[in-house]
Write an enzyme that holds these catalytic residues in place. Structure first.
Site, short mmCIF file in Angstrom:
data_model
loop_
_atom_site.label_atom_id
_atom_site.label_comp_id
_atom_site.label_asym_id
_atom_site.label_seq_id
_atom_site.Cartn_x
_atom_site.Cartn_y
_atom_site.Cartn_z
N VAL A 1 0.81 14.61 0.74
CA VAL A 1 1.99 14.29 -0.03
C VAL A 1 1.53 13.75 -1.28
CG1 VAL A 1 3.46 13.65 2.23
CG2 VAL A 1 1.91 11.83 1.09
N ASP B 1 -1.15 10.52 -5.80
CA ASP B 1 -1.32 11.81 -6.80
C ASP B 1 -2.05 12.85 -6.17
OD1 ASP B 1 -3.71 10.49 -5.53
OD2 ASP B 1 -5.16 11.51 -7.02
N GLU C 1 0.71 -1.19 0.06
CA GLU C 1 -0.15 0.07 -0.20
C GLU C 1 0.95 1.12 0.13
OE1 GLU C 1 -2.63 1.35 -0.47
OE2 GLU C 1 -3.81 1.51 1.19
N ASP D 1 -3.53 6.07 6.15
CA ASP D 1 -3.77 7.41 7.05
C ASP D 1 -4.80 7.25 8.29
OD1 ASP D 1 -3.93 10.14 7.08
OD2 ASP D 1 -5.62 10.28 5.68
P1 5GP Z 1 -7.21 5.76 4.75
O1 5GP Z 1 -8.05 4.98 4.58
O2 5GP Z 1 -5.83 5.21 5.54
O3 5GP Z 1 -7.38 7.19 5.29
O4 5GP Z 1 -6.53 6.37 3.31
C1 5GP Z 1 -5.80 5.68 2.72
C2 5GP Z 1 -5.59 6.25 1.24
O5 5GP Z 1 -5.96 7.69 1.16
C3 5GP Z 1 -4.30 6.23 0.56
O6 5GP Z 1 -4.37 4.86 -0.25
C4 5GP Z 1 -4.44 7.34 -0.38
O7 5GP Z 1 -4.96 7.03 -1.69
C5 5GP Z 1 -5.04 8.60 0.34
N1 5GP Z 1 -4.12 9.23 0.94
C6 5GP Z 1 -3.98 9.50 2.37
N2 5GP Z 1 -3.31 10.40 2.61
C7 5GP Z 1 -2.73 10.97 1.45
C8 5GP Z 1 -1.79 11.83 1.11
O8 5GP Z 1 -1.25 12.45 1.69
N3 5GP Z 1 -1.43 11.99 -0.21
C9 5GP Z 1 -2.46 11.49 -1.17
N4 5GP Z 1 -2.12 11.58 -2.51
N5 5GP Z 1 -3.22 10.53 -0.97
C10 5GP Z 1 -3.43 9.86 0.44
#
Ligand code: 5GP
Length: 187
Positions: free
Chosen positions: A162, A168, A108, A112
């Site tokens: 980021v 992206d 992955e 986040d």
């Molecule tokens: P989660 O479900 O852990 O909150 O989110 C994971 C997904 O959120 C990652 O696979 C990514 O697609 C997106 N994401 C979370 N933080 C960032 C970030 O700082 N930059 C980008 N480009 N995508 C993020």
């Protein structure tokens, strides 16, 4: 996400470079070495979570010395361009292969809130793999809402948005070979 013109390049959006190309390559080597040791004598199925994990997968797998295969799955965490997941990710592209009795390592880009990977783990666990672990390039521990065990982490990072190296900005800039921080005024 604020409007930007991709034809103007990434420079106007970049606050700082967080992880350089050479740091990324070095860490992929270290992680690949560790994974090779941990899976010695076994085969591993690397599952790339599209699309953010693509660059990381292709660099990481060059350093894996046990027999490995790859597969891909796509998950929609939330609406395109949204900053955080709402806890209900959806599988939009499923695996080609069966994972039953196989050693599976999810690759992955970033964890986040953790909702996306938690949901993926829940779904894949029902398919009865021999083992199921996660390798995340980036970990934003301070934003975690769902508990997810991460077996391998490339870099622990602060709560900053980021992009680059698979990650992206409105689907652009995944091709950058480094990871940059988005200027706060574009959040
Ligand atoms: P989660 O479900 O852990 O909150 O989110 C994971 C997904 O959120 C990652 O696979 C990514 O697609 C997106 N994401 C979370 N933080 C960032 C970030 O700082 N930059 C980008 N480009 N995508 C993020």
């Amino acid at each position: 996400m604020a409007n930007f013109d991709p034809h103007k390049g990434y420079a106007p959006l970049l606050a700082e470079t967080l992880v350089t190309e050479s740091q990324l390559q070095m860490r992929c080597g270290e992680l690949g070495g560790q994974i090779s040791e941990d899976y010695a004598g076994r085969e591993v199925l690397l599952i790339c979570i599209l699309r953010g994990g693509v660059m990381f997968l292709t660099d990481l797998m060059r350093h894996i010395r046990v027999p490995c295969q790859i597969d891909m799955m796509a998950v929609q965490s939330y609406g395109l361009g949204a900053r955080s997941s709402n806890g209900e990710p959806r599988i939009t592209l499923d695996l080609n292969s069966s994972i039953r009795d196989r050693h599976v390592l999810l690759v992955e880009d970033i964890v986040d809130s953790g909702h996306t990977i938690a949901q993926v783990l829940k779904i894949l666990q029902t398919r009865e793999p021999a083992s199921l672990k996660v390798c995340a390039l980036l970990n934003k521990q301070s934003r975690r809402q769902a508990h997810v065990p991460l077996s391998y982490v490339g870099f622990e990072i602060e709560d900053k948005y980021v992009f680059g190296y698979g990650l992206d900005l409105d689907e652009y800039f995944r091709n950058l070979p480094f990871i940059g921080v988005l200027k706060p005024e574009h959040y």
